[in-house]
Design a protein around this motif. Structure first.
Motif, PDB file in Angstrom:
ATOM      1  N   SER A   1     -10.509 -26.011  12.682  1.00  0.00           N
ATOM      2  CA  SER A   1     -10.078 -25.725  11.304  1.00  0.00           C
ATOM      3  C   SER A   1      -9.283 -24.423  11.233  1.00  0.00           C
ATOM      4  CB  SER A   1     -11.294 -25.642  10.377  1.00  0.00           C
ATOM      5  OG  SER A   1     -11.949 -26.882  10.279  1.00  0.00           O
ATOM      6  N   ILE A   2      -9.780 -23.377  11.882  1.00  0.00           N
ATOM      7  CA  ILE A   2      -9.085 -22.089  11.873  1.00  0.00           C
ATOM      8  C   ILE A   2      -7.732 -22.219  12.566  1.00  0.00           C
ATOM      9  CG2 ILE A   2      -9.138 -19.720  12.760  1.00  0.00           C
ATOM     10  CD1 ILE A   2     -12.199 -19.786  12.329  1.00  0.00           C
ATOM     11  N   ARG A   3      -7.699 -22.938  13.685  1.00  0.00           N
ATOM     12  CA  ARG A   3      -6.442 -23.125  14.394  1.00  0.00           C
ATOM     13  C   ARG A   3      -5.414 -23.835  13.520  1.00  0.00           C
ATOM     14  NH1 ARG A   3      -3.677 -26.852  16.939  1.00  0.00           N
ATOM     15  NH2 ARG A   3      -5.244 -28.472  16.631  1.00  0.00           N
ATOM     16  N   LEU A   4      -5.844 -24.889  12.822  1.00  0.00           N
ATOM     17  CA  LEU A   4      -4.935 -25.639  11.958  1.00  0.00           C
ATOM     18  C   LEU A   4      -4.427 -24.781  10.806  1.00  0.00           C
ATOM     19  CD1 LEU A   4      -6.747 -29.101  11.846  1.00  0.00           C
ATOM     20  CD2 LEU A   4      -4.520 -28.606  12.866  1.00  0.00           C
ATOM     21  N   LEU A   5      -5.296 -23.969  10.228  1.00  0.00           N
ATOM     22  CA  LEU A   5      -4.873 -23.104   9.127  1.00  0.00           C
ATOM     23  C   LEU A   5      -3.824 -22.099   9.595  1.00  0.00           C
ATOM     24  CD1 LEU A   5      -8.264 -22.383   7.316  1.00  0.00           C
ATOM     25  CD2 LEU A   5      -6.353 -23.745   6.439  1.00  0.00           C
ATOM     26  N   ARG A   6      -4.043 -21.499  10.756  1.00  0.00           N
ATOM     27  CA  ARG A   6      -3.084 -20.518  11.265  1.00  0.00           C
ATOM     28  C   ARG A   6      -1.760 -21.183  11.641  1.00  0.00           C
ATOM     29  NH1 ARG A   6      -5.143 -16.642   8.575  1.00  0.00           N
ATOM     30  NH2 ARG A   6      -6.955 -15.588   9.463  1.00  0.00           N
ATOM     31  N   GLU A   7      -1.824 -22.409  12.144  1.00  0.00           N
ATOM     32  CA  GLU A   7      -0.595 -23.113  12.514  1.00  0.00           C
ATOM     33  C   GLU A   7       0.270 -23.417  11.295  1.00  0.00           C
ATOM     34  OE1 GLU A   7      -1.597 -26.561  14.769  1.00  0.00           O
ATOM     35  OE2 GLU A   7      -1.833 -25.451  16.648  1.00  0.00           O
ATOM     36  N   THR A   8      -0.343 -23.524  10.131  1.00  0.00           N
ATOM     37  CA  THR A   8       0.424 -23.743   8.903  1.00  0.00           C
ATOM     38  C   THR A   8       1.041 -22.446   8.394  1.00  0.00           C
ATOM     39  OG1 THR A   8      -1.473 -23.388   7.424  1.00  0.00           O
ATOM     40  CG2 THR A   8      -1.109 -25.633   8.212  1.00  0.00           C
ATOM     41  N   GLY A   9       0.711 -21.314   9.054  1.00  0.00           N
ATOM     42  CA  GLY A   9       1.232 -20.017   8.627  1.00  0.00           C
ATOM     43  C   GLY A   9       0.331 -19.299   7.662  1.00  0.00           C
ATOM     44  N   CYS A  10      -0.891 -19.781   7.496  1.00  0.00           N
ATOM     45  CA  CYS A  10      -1.849 -19.150   6.583  1.00  0.00           C
ATOM     46  C   CYS A  10      -2.220 -17.750   7.073  1.00  0.00           C
ATOM     47  CB  CYS A  10      -3.103 -20.017   6.476  1.00  0.00           C
ATOM     48  SG  CYS A  10      -4.398 -19.320   5.431  1.00  0.00           S
ATOM     49  N   THR A  11      -1.983 -16.736   6.249  1.00  0.00           N
ATOM     50  CA  THR A  11      -2.303 -15.350   6.607  1.00  0.00           C
ATOM     51  C   THR A  11      -3.505 -14.820   5.831  1.00  0.00           C
ATOM     52  OG1 THR A  11      -0.731 -14.501   4.976  1.00  0.00           O
ATOM     53  CG2 THR A  11       0.088 -14.839   7.221  1.00  0.00           C
ATOM     54  N   ALA A  12      -4.179 -15.700   5.105  1.00  0.00           N
ATOM     55  CA  ALA A  12      -5.336 -15.281   4.310  1.00  0.00           C
ATOM     56  C   ALA A  12      -6.504 -14.874   5.206  1.00  0.00           C
ATOM     57  CB  ALA A  12      -5.782 -16.427   3.391  1.00  0.00           C
ATOM     58  N   ARG A  13      -7.369 -14.033   4.675  1.00  0.00           N
ATOM     59  CA  ARG A  13      -8.632 -13.778   5.364  1.00  0.00           C
ATOM     60  C   ARG A  13      -9.430 -15.072   5.363  1.00  0.00           C
ATOM     61  NH1 ARG A  13     -11.637  -9.965   1.997  1.00  0.00           N
ATOM     62  NH2 ARG A  13     -10.216 -10.512   0.353  1.00  0.00           N
ATOM     63  N   VAL A  14      -9.973 -15.440   6.518  1.00  0.00           N
ATOM     64  CA  VAL A  14     -10.814 -16.624   6.626  1.00  0.00           C
ATOM     65  C   VAL A  14     -12.247 -16.178   6.874  1.00  0.00           C
ATOM     66  CG1 VAL A  14     -11.305 -18.745   7.918  1.00  0.00           C
ATOM     67  CG2 VAL A  14      -8.926 -18.041   7.519  1.00  0.00           C
ATOM     68  N   VAL A  15     -13.133 -16.526   5.955  1.00  0.00           N
ATOM     69  CA  VAL A  15     -14.548 -16.182   6.090  1.00  0.00           C
ATOM     70  C   VAL A  15     -15.333 -17.476   6.282  1.00  0.00           C
ATOM     71  CG1 VAL A  15     -16.567 -15.211   4.934  1.00  0.00           C
ATOM     72  CG2 VAL A  15     -14.342 -14.080   4.724  1.00  0.00           C
ATOM     73  N   VAL A  16     -16.086 -17.547   7.357  1.00  0.00           N
ATOM     74  CA  VAL A  16     -16.852 -18.748   7.696  1.00  0.00           C
ATOM     75  C   VAL A  16     -18.177 -18.760   6.942  1.00  0.00           C
ATOM     76  CG1 VAL A  16     -18.110 -19.908   9.566  1.00  0.00           C
ATOM     77  CG2 VAL A  16     -15.796 -19.024   9.966  1.00  0.00           C
ATOM     78  N   LEU A  17     -18.526 -19.931   6.420  1.00  0.00           N
ATOM     79  CA  LEU A  17     -19.850 -20.159   5.863  1.00  0.00           C
ATOM     80  C   LEU A  17     -20.517 -21.243   6.696  1.00  0.00           C
ATOM     81  CD1 LEU A  17     -17.766 -19.797   3.168  1.00  0.00           C
ATOM     82  CD2 LEU A  17     -20.000 -19.669   2.090  1.00  0.00           C
ATOM     83  N   SER A  18     -21.769 -21.036   7.079  1.00  0.00           N
ATOM     84  CA  SER A  18     -22.424 -22.014   7.945  1.00  0.00           C
ATOM     85  C   SER A  18     -23.932 -21.983   7.780  1.00  0.00           C
ATOM     86  CB  SER A  18     -22.066 -21.745   9.413  1.00  0.00           C
ATOM     87  OG  SER A  18     -22.728 -22.652  10.265  1.00  0.00           O
ATOM     88  N   GLY A  19     -24.533 -23.166   7.927  1.00  0.00           N
ATOM     89  CA  GLY A  19     -25.987 -23.242   7.938  1.00  0.00           C
ATOM     90  C   GLY A  19     -26.555 -22.837   9.280  1.00  0.00           C
ATOM     91  N   GLU A  20     -25.710 -22.807  10.300  1.00  0.00           N
ATOM     92  CA  GLU A  20     -26.098 -22.353  11.641  1.00  0.00           C
ATOM     93  C   GLU A  20     -25.754 -20.879  11.768  1.00  0.00           C
ATOM     94  OE1 GLU A  20     -24.934 -23.100  16.341  1.00  0.00           O
ATOM     95  OE2 GLU A  20     -24.173 -24.451  14.787  1.00  0.00           O
ATOM     96  N   THR A  21     -26.698 -20.084  12.231  1.00  0.00           N
ATOM     97  CA  THR A  21     -26.468 -18.634  12.259  1.00  0.00           C
ATOM     98  C   THR A  21     -26.779 -18.026  13.620  1.00  0.00           C
ATOM     99  OG1 THR A  21     -28.720 -18.233  11.413  1.00  0.00           O
ATOM    100  CG2 THR A  21     -26.927 -18.378   9.797  1.00  0.00           C
ATOM    101  N   SER A  22     -26.547 -18.767  14.682  1.00  0.00           N
ATOM    102  CA  SER A  22     -26.805 -18.219  16.012  1.00  0.00           C
ATOM    103  C   SER A  22     -25.828 -17.088  16.316  1.00  0.00           C
ATOM    104  CB  SER A  22     -26.671 -19.316  17.073  1.00  0.00           C
ATOM    105  OG  SER A  22     -25.327 -19.742  17.180  1.00  0.00           O
TER     106      SER A  22
END
Length: 209
Positions: A64-85
């Motif tokens: 997902s992050i790779r695809l967003l950056r490939e579109t030229g997205c420069t926004a801060r990306v903050v991950v939300l997850s139920g897994e917290t390892s």
């Protein structure tokens, strides 16, 4: 501020949207249930922040992050997850996430984490499970104060997760210059790479917007 939330759990998506509408009523919030829709939205709108579910139905956070950056997205990306390892948190940062918020947080902890992010800072939980989190005003580190304005620009962009090519384009400088500035930043901070620099930014409460 334009915020994009990407999550395939409708109830969670609506809950976070409601929290954001209370925290900052003037926010413009868009939602997407999958990464393909999200990629379309970031091509049409300049978002400041993307809140991204790591475990989407069709893809994982890395893709997902790779695809967003490939579109030229420069926004801060903050991950939300139920897994917290610790491994997943570190992987998120290594892939360019500018923060990580566990979904297991109580509403109070989620609000505190979101306030931290909306204030332009990096939020990272401890690398092990934590029962609570509270915001602490950071002390000013003289190493950060000693960086030049351009080095700070590059540091902020790297902490936001932007690859060198996007940093160069955004700041209108050569990619080799970006690498040189990052080398200087890492040396000043006493870190070896952008992952350690991101953790440093989180500890120091550095604004990256």
């Amino acid at each position: 501020m334009n915020v994009l939330m990407v999550d395939d759990h409708v109830m969670f998506l609506q809950g976070i949207k409601n929290l954001l509408s209370v925290l900052v009523p003037e926010l413009r919030v868009e939602t997407a249930g999958d990464i393909a829709h999200a990629a379309q939205l970031v091509q049409a709108t300049d978002f400041d922040l993307v809140l991204l579910d790591w475990h989407l139905n069709a893809t994982d956070g890395a893709e997902s992050i790779r695809l967003l950056r490939e579109t030229g997205c420069t926004a801060r990306v903050v991950v939300l997850s139920g897994e917290t390892s610790a491994a997943l948190i570190r992987q998120s940062v290594e892939l360019g996430a500018a923060g990580f918020i566990p979904k297991m947080y109580s509403s109070e902890m989620m609000v505190a984490a979101l306030r931290h992010v909306l204030a332009g800072r990096i939020f990272l939980p401890s690398e092990t499970s934590q029962a609570h989190w509270e915001e602490v005003a950071p002390a000013v580190d003289p190493r950060v104060a000693g960086l030049t304005a351009r080095q700070m620009d590059v540091y902020r962009a790297a902490a936001r997760g932007l690859p060198n090519k996007l940093i160069a384009r955004q700041l209108n400088i050569a990619e080799s210059t970006v690498k040189a500035h990052l080398t200087a930043v890492y040396g000043a901070l006493g870190v070896r790479n952008r992952t350690e620099a991101a953790y440093q930014a989180s500890r120091e409460g550095l604004r990256i917007d």
